[in-house]
Design an enzyme around this catalytic site. Structure first.
Site, PDB file in Angstrom:
ATOM      1  N   ASP A 135      13.572  39.626  92.931  1.00 35.53           N
ATOM      2  CA  ASP A 135      13.647  40.526  94.086  1.00 35.53           C
ATOM      3  C   ASP A 135      13.407  41.967  93.670  1.00 35.53           C
ATOM      4  O   ASP A 135      14.101  42.504  92.805  1.00 35.53           O
ATOM      5  CB  ASP A 135      15.007  40.382  94.778  1.00 35.53           C
ATOM      6  CG  ASP A 135      15.178  38.981  95.339  1.00 35.53           C
ATOM      7  OD1 ASP A 135      14.295  38.563  96.103  1.00 35.53           O
ATOM      8  OD2 ASP A 135      16.158  38.310  94.982  1.00 35.53           O
ATOM      9  N   ASP A 178      12.382  39.369  86.597  1.00 33.56           N
ATOM     10  CA  ASP A 178      13.291  39.413  87.730  1.00 33.56           C
ATOM     11  C   ASP A 178      12.462  39.040  88.975  1.00 33.56           C
ATOM     12  O   ASP A 178      11.217  39.071  88.924  1.00 33.56           O
ATOM     13  CB  ASP A 178      13.857  40.834  87.845  1.00 33.56           C
ATOM     14  CG  ASP A 178      14.566  41.071  89.150  1.00 33.56           C
ATOM     15  OD1 ASP A 178      15.427  40.253  89.510  1.00 33.56           O
ATOM     16  OD2 ASP A 178      14.251  42.081  89.833  1.00 33.56           O
TER      17      ASP A 178
HETATM   18  C1  XBP Z   1      18.591  40.254  93.904  1.00 31.84           C
HETATM   19  C2  XBP Z   1      19.882  39.855  94.485  1.00 31.84           C
HETATM   20  C3  XBP Z   1      19.959  38.732  95.427  1.00 31.84           C
HETATM   21  C4  XBP Z   1      19.153  38.937  96.707  1.00 31.84           C
HETATM   22  C5  XBP Z   1      19.574  37.969  97.774  1.00 31.84           C
HETATM   23  O1  XBP Z   1      18.337  39.475  92.783  1.00 31.84           O
HETATM   24  O2  XBP Z   1      20.896  40.443  94.171  1.00 31.84           O
HETATM   25  O3  XBP Z   1      21.308  38.577  95.790  1.00 31.84           O
HETATM   26  O4  XBP Z   1      19.388  40.235  97.199  1.00 31.84           O
HETATM   27  O5  XBP Z   1      19.493  36.653  97.357  1.00 31.84           O
HETATM   28  P1  XBP Z   1      17.231  39.836  91.633  1.00 31.84           P
HETATM   29  P2  XBP Z   1      20.719  35.608  97.577  1.00 31.84           P
HETATM   30  O6  XBP Z   1      16.793  41.268  91.771  1.00 31.84           O
HETATM   31  O7  XBP Z   1      17.998  39.574  90.351  1.00 31.84           O
HETATM   32  O8  XBP Z   1      16.098  38.863  91.851  1.00 31.84           O
HETATM   33  O9  XBP Z   1      21.222  35.826  98.953  1.00 31.84           O
HETATM   34  O10 XBP Z   1      20.110  34.248  97.369  1.00 31.84           O
HETATM   35  O11 XBP Z   1      21.764  35.947  96.541  1.00 31.84           O
HETATM   36 MG    MG Z   2      15.585  42.980  91.272  1.00 32.48          MG
END
Ligand code: XBP
Ligand code: MG
Length: 254
Positions: free
Chosen positions: A12, A10
Protein backbone atom coordinates in the site's frame (compact mmCIF):
# COMPACT_ATOMS: atom_id res chain seq x y z
CA UNK A 1 29.22 -5.50 -1.12
CA UNK A 2 27.04 -8.48 -2.10
CA UNK A 3 25.33 -8.77 -5.43
CA UNK A 4 21.63 -8.07 -5.12
CA UNK A 5 19.56 -11.25 -4.94
CA UNK A 6 16.05 -10.03 -4.19
CA UNK A 7 13.77 -7.01 -4.13
CA UNK A 8 11.16 -6.85 -1.37
CA UNK A 9 8.17 -4.57 -1.86
CA UNK A 10 5.70 -3.01 0.51
CA UNK A 11 2.22 -2.88 -1.08
CA UNK A 12 0.00 0.00 0.00
CA UNK A 13 1.45 3.30 -1.13
CA UNK A 14 4.48 1.61 -2.73
CA UNK A 15 3.19 -0.69 -5.46
CA UNK A 16 0.07 1.45 -5.86
CA UNK A 17 -1.61 4.46 -4.25
CA UNK A 18 -4.26 2.29 -2.62
CA UNK A 19 -5.08 4.11 0.58
CA UNK A 20 -7.15 7.23 -0.17
CA UNK A 21 -9.27 5.93 -3.04
CA UNK A 22 -9.13 2.23 -2.22
CA UNK A 23 -8.93 1.16 1.40
CA UNK A 24 -10.60 4.35 2.69
CA UNK A 25 -13.57 3.94 0.35
CA UNK A 26 -13.91 0.26 1.30
CA UNK A 27 -13.88 1.06 5.04
CA UNK A 28 -16.63 3.65 4.51
CA UNK A 29 -18.70 1.15 2.50
CA UNK A 30 -18.37 -1.35 5.36
CA UNK A 31 -19.55 1.31 7.83
CA UNK A 32 -22.59 1.98 5.62
CA UNK A 33 -23.34 -1.76 5.33
CA UNK A 34 -23.39 -2.03 9.11
CA UNK A 35 -25.69 1.00 9.46
CA UNK A 36 -23.03 2.95 11.36
CA UNK A 37 -22.75 6.71 10.99
CA UNK A 38 -18.94 6.44 10.90
CA UNK A 39 -17.09 8.06 8.01
CA UNK A 40 -13.38 8.49 7.38
CA UNK A 41 -12.74 11.59 5.26
CA UNK A 42 -9.41 12.11 3.48
CA UNK A 43 -7.56 14.00 6.27
CA UNK A 44 -8.97 11.78 9.03
CA UNK A 45 -7.84 8.67 7.20
CA UNK A 46 -4.41 10.23 6.69
CA UNK A 47 -4.04 10.65 10.44
CA UNK A 48 -5.27 7.11 11.09
CA UNK A 49 -2.61 5.65 8.78
CA UNK A 50 -0.16 6.07 11.66
CA UNK A 51 -1.85 2.89 12.95
CA UNK A 52 -0.89 0.04 10.63
CA UNK A 53 -3.36 -2.76 9.96
CA UNK A 54 -7.03 -2.25 9.19
CA UNK A 55 -8.40 -4.04 12.28
CA UNK A 56 -5.95 -2.19 14.51
CA UNK A 57 -6.91 1.11 12.83
CA UNK A 58 -10.63 0.46 13.39
CA UNK A 59 -10.13 -0.32 17.06
CA UNK A 60 -7.86 2.68 17.61
CA UNK A 61 -10.36 5.08 16.02
CA UNK A 62 -13.24 3.64 18.04
CA UNK A 63 -11.21 3.85 21.26
CA UNK A 64 -10.49 7.51 20.55
CA UNK A 65 -14.12 8.39 19.86
CA UNK A 66 -15.93 6.18 22.41
CA UNK A 67 -13.60 4.36 24.79
CA UNK A 68 -16.45 2.77 26.80
CA UNK A 69 -18.14 1.25 23.73
CA UNK A 70 -14.81 0.09 22.29
CA UNK A 71 -14.05 -1.74 25.55
CA UNK A 72 -17.27 -3.83 25.46
CA UNK A 73 -17.11 -7.54 24.66
CA UNK A 74 -19.08 -7.00 21.41
CA UNK A 75 -16.46 -4.59 20.04
CA UNK A 76 -13.96 -7.21 18.81
CA UNK A 77 -16.46 -9.30 16.82
CA UNK A 78 -17.92 -6.13 15.29
CA UNK A 79 -14.47 -5.03 14.20
CA UNK A 80 -13.77 -8.45 12.72
CA UNK A 81 -17.06 -8.29 10.76
CA UNK A 82 -16.46 -4.71 9.58
CA UNK A 83 -12.99 -5.70 8.43
CA UNK A 84 -14.26 -8.78 6.61
CA UNK A 85 -16.77 -6.63 4.72
CA UNK A 86 -14.16 -3.96 4.08
CA UNK A 87 -11.83 -6.56 2.55
CA UNK A 88 -14.62 -7.79 0.26
CA UNK A 89 -15.33 -4.23 -0.92
CA UNK A 90 -11.64 -3.53 -1.46
CA UNK A 91 -11.05 -6.74 -3.42
CA UNK A 92 -14.03 -5.97 -5.66
CA UNK A 93 -12.87 -2.40 -6.24
CA UNK A 94 -9.39 -3.60 -7.23
CA UNK A 95 -10.72 -6.42 -9.41
CA UNK A 96 -12.85 -3.86 -11.27
CA UNK A 97 -9.60 -2.10 -12.24
CA UNK A 98 -9.77 0.68 -9.66
CA UNK A 99 -6.04 0.69 -8.81
CA UNK A 100 -2.99 1.14 -11.06
CA UNK A 101 0.64 0.35 -10.25
CA UNK A 102 2.78 3.43 -9.61
CA UNK A 103 5.05 4.51 -12.48
CA UNK A 104 8.17 2.38 -12.80
CA UNK A 105 6.93 -0.49 -10.63
CA UNK A 106 6.09 -2.93 -13.42
CA UNK A 107 9.25 -2.01 -15.36
CA UNK A 108 11.47 -2.73 -12.33
CA UNK A 109 9.62 -5.95 -11.43
CA UNK A 110 10.07 -7.30 -14.95
CA UNK A 111 13.73 -6.24 -15.15
CA UNK A 112 14.49 -7.93 -11.81
CA UNK A 113 12.61 -11.10 -12.73
CA UNK A 114 14.32 -11.33 -16.12
CA UNK A 115 17.72 -10.83 -14.46
CA UNK A 116 17.04 -13.81 -12.17
CA UNK A 117 16.48 -11.85 -8.94
CA UNK A 118 13.74 -13.00 -6.64
CA UNK A 119 10.75 -10.78 -5.85
CA UNK A 120 8.93 -10.68 -2.54
CA UNK A 121 6.21 -8.78 -0.71
CA UNK A 122 6.30 -7.60 2.92
CA UNK A 123 3.08 -5.85 3.83
CA UNK A 124 0.71 -5.15 6.65
CA UNK A 125 -2.33 -5.55 4.47
CA UNK A 126 -4.58 -8.64 4.21
CA UNK A 127 -3.37 -11.39 1.81
CA UNK A 128 -6.61 -11.25 -0.24
CA UNK A 129 -5.87 -7.58 -0.98
CA UNK A 130 -2.37 -8.37 -2.24
CA UNK A 131 -3.60 -11.17 -4.47
CA UNK A 132 -6.36 -8.99 -5.94
CA UNK A 133 -3.92 -6.16 -6.67
CA UNK A 134 -1.27 -8.37 -8.27
CA UNK A 135 -3.85 -10.17 -10.40
CA UNK A 136 -5.58 -6.96 -11.53
CA UNK A 137 -2.37 -5.11 -12.38
CA UNK A 138 0.04 -7.87 -13.52
CA UNK A 139 -2.41 -10.42 -14.92
CA UNK A 140 -3.21 -14.02 -14.01
CA UNK A 141 0.51 -14.84 -13.54
CA UNK A 142 1.18 -11.80 -11.38
CA UNK A 143 1.18 -13.74 -8.13
CA UNK A 144 3.60 -16.33 -9.49
CA UNK A 145 6.20 -13.61 -10.12
CA UNK A 146 6.76 -13.46 -6.34
CA UNK A 147 8.86 -16.04 -4.53
CA UNK A 148 7.38 -15.07 -1.18
CA UNK A 149 4.41 -13.03 0.03
CA UNK A 150 4.48 -11.92 3.65
CA UNK A 151 1.19 -10.24 4.53
CA UNK A 152 -1.23 -9.29 7.30
CA UNK A 153 -1.34 -11.52 10.36
CA UNK A 154 1.57 -13.78 9.27
CA UNK A 155 3.45 -12.18 12.14
CA UNK A 156 2.07 -11.11 15.53
CA UNK A 157 3.13 -7.44 15.29
CA UNK A 158 2.68 -5.20 12.27
CA UNK A 159 5.05 -2.53 10.93
CA UNK A 160 6.94 -0.59 12.28
CA UNK A 161 7.90 -3.91 13.88
CA UNK A 162 10.49 -5.59 11.60
CA UNK A 163 8.81 -8.99 11.99
CA UNK A 164 7.28 -9.20 8.51
CA UNK A 165 10.64 -8.44 6.86
CA UNK A 166 12.39 -11.00 9.06
CA UNK A 167 9.68 -13.52 8.09
CA UNK A 168 10.30 -12.88 4.38
CA UNK A 169 14.11 -12.99 4.69
CA UNK A 170 13.88 -16.31 6.50
CA UNK A 171 11.79 -17.80 3.70
CA UNK A 172 14.05 -16.38 0.98
CA UNK A 173 17.06 -17.71 2.94
CA UNK A 174 18.88 -14.45 2.25
CA UNK A 175 20.79 -11.96 4.34
CA UNK A 176 19.37 -8.44 4.42
CA UNK A 177 22.49 -7.08 2.66
CA UNK A 178 21.55 -9.16 -0.40
CA UNK A 179 18.19 -7.41 -0.76
CA UNK A 180 16.60 -3.99 -1.13
CA UNK A 181 13.24 -3.05 0.42
CA UNK A 182 10.85 -0.56 -1.16
CA UNK A 183 8.62 1.47 1.14
CA UNK A 184 6.52 4.63 1.13
CA UNK A 185 6.05 5.39 4.84
CA UNK A 186 8.05 6.11 7.98
CA UNK A 187 6.51 3.05 9.66
CA UNK A 188 7.57 0.90 6.71
CA UNK A 189 11.10 2.31 6.73
CA UNK A 190 11.46 1.55 10.44
CA UNK A 191 10.37 -2.03 9.79
CA UNK A 192 12.85 -2.50 6.93
CA UNK A 193 15.76 -0.90 8.79
CA UNK A 194 14.90 -2.93 11.89
CA UNK A 195 15.41 -6.08 9.82
CA UNK A 196 18.75 -4.75 8.56
CA UNK A 197 17.54 -4.01 5.01
CA UNK A 198 18.59 -1.07 2.87
CA UNK A 199 15.38 0.72 1.88
CA UNK A 200 14.39 2.92 -1.05
CA UNK A 201 11.53 5.24 -0.16
CA UNK A 202 9.06 6.38 -2.80
CA UNK A 203 6.81 8.84 -1.03
CA UNK A 204 3.13 9.14 -1.89
CA UNK A 205 0.25 11.50 -1.30
CA UNK A 206 -0.13 10.61 2.38
CA UNK A 207 3.57 10.18 3.25
CA UNK A 208 5.44 12.99 1.43
CA UNK A 209 5.71 15.02 4.66
CA UNK A 210 7.14 12.22 6.82
CA UNK A 211 10.78 11.98 7.93
CA UNK A 212 12.89 9.11 6.57
CA UNK A 213 16.18 8.92 8.48
CA UNK A 214 18.40 6.11 7.24
CA UNK A 215 16.78 5.64 3.82
CA UNK A 216 19.11 4.48 1.05
CA UNK A 217 17.27 6.84 -1.32
CA UNK A 218 14.33 9.18 -0.79
CA UNK A 219 12.42 9.71 -4.04
CA UNK A 220 9.02 10.80 -5.29
CA UNK A 221 8.68 7.55 -7.24
CA UNK A 222 10.66 4.97 -9.20
CA UNK A 223 10.27 6.99 -12.37
CA UNK A 224 10.24 5.98 -16.00
CA UNK A 225 12.93 6.87 -18.55
CA UNK A 226 10.52 9.34 -20.19
CA UNK A 227 9.18 10.65 -16.83
CA UNK A 228 12.06 10.60 -14.32
CA UNK A 229 11.64 10.54 -10.56
CA UNK A 230 13.54 12.93 -8.33
CA UNK A 231 14.78 13.05 -4.78
CA UNK A 232 17.94 12.44 -2.80
CA UNK A 233 20.46 9.67 -2.37
CA UNK A 234 22.22 10.53 0.85
CA UNK A 235 22.78 14.30 0.60
CA UNK A 236 23.00 14.22 -3.21
CA UNK A 237 20.10 15.33 -5.37
CA UNK A 238 19.10 12.59 -7.80
CA UNK A 239 16.86 12.36 -10.84
CA UNK A 240 16.24 9.40 -13.11
CA UNK A 241 14.44 6.09 -13.30
CA UNK A 242 15.39 3.40 -10.80
CA UNK A 243 16.70 0.24 -12.43
CA UNK A 244 18.81 -2.69 -11.23
CA UNK A 245 22.14 -1.04 -12.09
CA UNK A 246 21.11 2.02 -10.06
CA UNK A 247 20.10 -0.10 -7.08
CA UNK A 248 23.30 -2.14 -7.20
CA UNK A 249 25.37 1.07 -7.31
CA UNK A 250 23.48 2.55 -4.36
CA UNK A 251 23.86 -0.51 -2.14
CA UNK A 252 27.53 -0.92 -3.11
CA UNK A 253 28.25 2.68 -2.14
CA UNK A 254 26.27 2.58 1.12
C1 XBP B 1 -0.82 -0.63 4.85
C2 XBP B 1 -1.72 -0.92 5.97
C3 XBP B 1 -2.95 -1.69 5.77
C4 XBP B 1 -3.94 -1.05 4.81
C5 XBP B 1 -5.30 -1.66 4.94
O1 XBP B 1 0.05 -1.71 4.68
O2 XBP B 1 -1.44 -0.52 7.09
O3 XBP B 1 -3.58 -1.81 7.02
O4 XBP B 1 -4.06 0.32 5.11
O5 XBP B 1 -5.29 -3.03 4.77
P1 XBP B 1 1.44 -1.65 3.82
P2 XBP B 1 -6.03 -4.03 5.81
O6 XBP B 1 1.81 -0.22 3.53
O7 XBP B 1 2.42 -2.35 4.74
O8 XBP B 1 1.15 -2.43 2.56
O9 XBP B 1 -7.35 -3.43 6.12
O10 XBP B 1 -6.12 -5.35 5.09
O11 XBP B 1 -5.15 -4.10 7.04
MG1 MG C 1 3.01 1.32 2.63
Amino acid sequence: MSKLQALIFDVDGTLAETERDGHRIAFNQAFDDAGLDWHWDVPTYGRLLAITGGKERLLHDWQQRDPAAAARAEARPLIAELHRRKTAHYVRLVAEGGMALRPGVKRLLLEARDAGLRLAIATTTTPDNVEALLRATLGANGLAMFACIGAGDAVPRKKPDPGIYAWVLERLRLDPQQCVAFEDSANGLRAALGAGLPAVITTGSYTAGEAFPGALALLDGLGEPQAPASGHVGQQAWTGSVDLATLQAWVSAA
